[in-house]
Structures are given as C-alpha cells and as structure tokens.
Write an enzyme that holds these catalytic residues in place. Structure first.
Site, PDB file in Angstrom:
ATOM      1  N   CYS A 164      -5.636  -6.590   6.047  1.00 22.59           N
ATOM      2  CA  CYS A 164      -6.092  -5.449   6.523  1.00 22.59           C
ATOM      3  C   CYS A 164      -7.523  -5.184   5.998  1.00 22.59           C
ATOM      4  CB  CYS A 164      -4.969  -4.499   6.584  1.00 22.59           C
ATOM      5  SG  CYS A 164      -4.834  -3.535   4.989  1.00 22.59           S
ATOM      6  N   GLU A 190      -0.878  -8.418  -0.163  1.00 27.05           N
ATOM      7  CA  GLU A 190      -2.178  -8.904  -0.777  1.00 27.05           C
ATOM      8  C   GLU A 190      -2.380  -8.030  -2.235  1.00 27.05           C
ATOM      9  OE1 GLU A 190      -1.732  -8.151   2.200  1.00 27.05           O
ATOM     10  OE2 GLU A 190      -3.406  -8.830   3.485  1.00 27.05           O
ATOM     11  N   GLU A 233       7.403  -1.280   1.902  1.00 25.36           N
ATOM     12  CA  GLU A 233       7.261  -0.008   2.665  1.00 25.36           C
ATOM     13  C   GLU A 233       7.925   1.301   2.003  1.00 25.36           C
ATOM     14  OE1 GLU A 233       6.397  -2.092   7.063  1.00 25.36           O
ATOM     15  OE2 GLU A 233       8.660  -1.056   6.553  1.00 25.36           O
ATOM     16  N   CYS A 238       0.516  -3.358   0.724  1.00 25.64           N
ATOM     17  CA  CYS A 238       0.554  -4.530   1.380  1.00 25.64           C
ATOM     18  C   CYS A 238       0.522  -5.716   0.433  1.00 25.64           C
ATOM     19  CB  CYS A 238      -0.977  -4.693   1.923  1.00 25.64           C
ATOM     20  SG  CYS A 238      -1.280  -3.784   3.321  1.00 25.64           S
ATOM     21  N   CYS A 296      -6.982  -3.939   2.215  1.00 21.97           N
ATOM     22  CA  CYS A 296      -7.097  -5.074   1.298  1.00 21.97           C
ATOM     23  C   CYS A 296      -8.163  -6.029   1.200  1.00 21.97           C
ATOM     24  CB  CYS A 296      -5.991  -6.151   1.823  1.00 21.97           C
ATOM     25  SG  CYS A 296      -4.247  -5.380   1.345  1.00 21.97           S
ATOM     26  N   ASN A 318       4.879  -7.282   1.029  1.00 21.23           N
ATOM     27  CA  ASN A 318       4.699  -5.887   1.225  1.00 21.23           C
ATOM     28  C   ASN A 318       5.973  -5.127   1.068  1.00 21.23           C
ATOM     29  OD1 ASN A 318       5.982  -7.370   3.541  1.00 21.23           O
ATOM     30  ND2 ASN A 318       5.540  -5.580   5.140  1.00 21.23           N
TER      31      ASN A 318
HETATM   32 ZN   LIG Z   1      -3.380  -4.809   3.649  1.00 21.27          ZN
END
Ligand SMILES: [Zn+2]
Length: 136
Positions: A90, A55, A44, A53, A93, A42
């Site tokens: 999430c 993924e 940010e 993210c 994703c 990830n």
């Molecule tokens: Zn995600």
C-alpha cells in the site's frame, strides 16, 4: 537468496497473520543486504486505523535489531485460506520502504502462480524524501 525462496518464507509468515476483521491475510519476507531475512504479517485491530501491514511489521522487526539496509521484499496476500491475489504494498508501506531502501529496491508478489517484480521507484515514483536522494 532467490525471489522464489523469499516468497516461500512470505507464505509461511502469512500463516501467522491476525486479520479477524478483513479476513485478508498477508505475509512479508524482507531480505537485508547482509543476507538476513525478516518476516512480517498483517495485524489488525478493532480500531481499524491501528492496523499494521506485513511490510511495516517486517521493517520494524529488522530495524529494532539494528538492520537498516535491504535488498528485496516478497509479499503474499489474499483472503484467508485462499490462493494469493495481487498484493503490492500500500502507499503507506511504500513510503516507509522509501525511508530505508534505494529506488532500485526490488518488491515481488505472486498472484495466480504468476510472479510480479517491480522496483520501488516504479511503485512510488514521486516518493517524499528528506535525505537528498533523488527518485530514479
Ligand atoms: Zn501497507
């Protein structure tokens, strides 16, 4: 490649996560059908909504190299420096995975030493698709 091996690679990818705001680091290891492994972490941003993210970072890496067929994904995530906590993908994703993966695509994550593995269609049973594929 076994799921445990893929999780080990996800742990290594997690070490590169850039998460100065949440402190929640995630690593992903995506196995392609031809046996390649693509890592993601990830990353940010001060403008929080731009966060990517792990993924989706892994998928972007693979697709940018022309790889579009995948077999499984392993995830490891949690507070930086701490043991992994349950970390399924999430919703965003899952939708991106749906673009490239079959309903039977396998997603695994570890928490407390326990491995959880689910099919994509279990995690996002009513996925939005334009390609005419049916959800399992
Ligand atoms: Zn995600």
């Amino acid at each position: 490649m076994k799921t445990e091996e893929l999780l080990a690679l996800a742990r290594r990818a997690r070490e590169n996560a850039y998460a100065p705001y949440s402190g929640f680091t995630v690593g992903a290891a995506l196995l392609s059908r031809d046996g390649g492994v693509f890592l993601g972490c990830n990353l940010e941003n001060a403008s929080y909504s731009l966060t990517l993210c792990a993924e989706r970072a892994a998928i972007a890496s693979a697709v940018s190299l022309g790889v579009r067929e995948f077999e499984r994904l392993a995830l490891v995530g949690g507070p930086a420096g701490a043991a992994p906590v349950s970390c399924p993908p999430c919703g965003a994703c899952l939708q991106v995975l749906t673009e490239f993966c079959s309903p039977d695509f396998s997603v695994a994550w570890e928490s407390g030493g326990v491995l959880t593995e689910r099919r994509l269609c279990e995690l996002l049973p009513s996925a939005f698709r334009l390609k005419g594929e049916k959800n399992a």
